[in-house]
Scaffold this motif. Sequence first.
Motif, PDB file in Angstrom:
ATOM      1  N   GLU A  42       0.567  -1.642  -0.253  1.00 48.38           N
ATOM      2  CA  GLU A  42      -0.428   0.308   0.141  1.00 48.38           C
ATOM      3  C   GLU A  42       1.082   0.866  -0.002  1.00 48.38           C
ATOM      4  N   GLU A  43       2.061   1.321   0.561  1.00 47.01           N
ATOM      5  CA  GLU A  43       2.903   2.739   0.903  1.00 47.01           C
ATOM      6  C   GLU A  43       3.674   2.722  -0.242  1.00 47.01           C
ATOM      7  N   PHE A  44       4.304   1.845  -0.560  1.00 41.55           N
ATOM      8  CA  PHE A  44       5.108   1.601  -1.593  1.00 41.55           C
ATOM      9  C   PHE A  44       5.279   0.797  -2.550  1.00 41.55           C
ATOM     10  N   ASN A  45       4.289   0.352  -2.837  1.00 41.61           N
ATOM     11  CA  ASN A  45       3.918  -0.308  -4.391  1.00 41.61           C
ATOM     12  C   ASN A  45       4.690  -1.748  -4.655  1.00 41.61           C
ATOM     13  N   TYR A  46       5.305  -2.205  -3.824  1.00 41.09           N
ATOM     14  CA  TYR A  46       5.889  -2.861  -3.522  1.00 41.09           C
ATOM     15  C   TYR A  46       5.348  -4.259  -3.850  1.00 41.09           C
ATOM     16  N   PRO A  47       5.567  -4.834  -4.504  1.00 36.75           N
ATOM     17  CA  PRO A  47       5.177  -6.560  -4.335  1.00 36.75           C
ATOM     18  C   PRO A  47       5.807  -6.941  -3.045  1.00 36.75           C
ATOM     19  N   VAL A  48       4.968  -7.643  -1.906  1.00 39.12           N
ATOM     20  CA  VAL A  48       5.446  -8.618  -1.571  1.00 39.12           C
ATOM     21  C   VAL A  48       5.098  -9.941  -0.695  1.00 39.12           C
ATOM     22  N   THR A  49       5.100 -10.667  -0.403  1.00 37.70           N
ATOM     23  CA  THR A  49       4.909 -11.417  -0.193  1.00 37.70           C
ATOM     24  C   THR A  49       5.079 -11.759   1.782  1.00 37.70           C
ATOM     25  N   ARG A  50       3.422 -12.635   2.359  1.00 34.44           N
ATOM     26  CA  ARG A  50       3.899 -12.698   3.409  1.00 34.44           C
ATOM     27  C   ARG A  50       5.099 -13.742   3.870  1.00 34.44           C
ATOM     28  N   GLN A  51       5.647 -14.659   3.062  1.00 39.58           N
ATOM     29  CA  GLN A  51       6.825 -15.433   2.811  1.00 39.58           C
ATOM     30  C   GLN A  51       8.174 -14.310   2.925  1.00 39.58           C
ATOM     31  N   ASP A  52       7.803 -13.272   2.248  1.00 35.36           N
ATOM     32  CA  ASP A  52       9.291 -12.392   2.005  1.00 35.36           C
ATOM     33  C   ASP A  52       8.975 -11.943   3.864  1.00 35.36           C
ATOM     34  N   VAL A  53       8.054 -11.358   4.343  1.00 35.83           N
ATOM     35  CA  VAL A  53       8.214 -10.900   5.738  1.00 35.83           C
ATOM     36  C   VAL A  53       8.486 -11.785   6.877  1.00 35.83           C
ATOM     37  N   GLU A  54       8.240 -12.875   6.843  1.00 35.34           N
ATOM     38  CA  GLU A  54       8.525 -14.407   7.639  1.00 35.34           C
ATOM     39  C   GLU A  54       9.615 -14.484   6.990  1.00 35.34           C
ATOM     40  N   LEU A  55      10.681 -13.972   6.295  1.00 36.31           N
ATOM     41  CA  LEU A  55      12.202 -14.547   6.128  1.00 36.31           C
ATOM     42  C   LEU A  55      12.797 -13.516   7.348  1.00 36.31           C
ATOM     43  N   TYR A  56      12.128 -11.967   7.087  1.00 36.91           N
ATOM     44  CA  TYR A  56      12.726 -11.421   7.432  1.00 36.91           C
ATOM     45  C   TYR A  56      13.075 -11.278   8.983  1.00 36.91           C
ATOM     46  N   PHE A  57      11.406 -12.187   9.756  1.00 36.86           N
ATOM     47  CA  PHE A  57      11.744 -12.429  11.005  1.00 36.86           C
ATOM     48  C   PHE A  57      12.291 -13.594  11.496  1.00 36.86           C
TER      49      PHE A  57
END
Length: 80
Positions: free
Chosen positions: A45-60
Amino acid sequence: GYLERRIKNNITDRQKLIHTYINIIQDHNKAINMSYNEIASKIKEEFNYPVTRQDVELYFEPNASEEGLDLMLQMKNLGL
């Protein structure tokens, strides 16, 4: 060879960008506990960048292959 290095660089660049976006999202929403899906939605929404839940999960929760890649990058940076 070249293609392999390019793929690795793209992956690490993508991960760095995602990490930056997550840090910004968390900084702006300090009082709110957000799920991985909510963080991914906010980045889209804020950066118009395609990110998946898995991408975020890999961060944590980095997986073994990511830790191996990180170790290789650290060794390269140290000149080993």
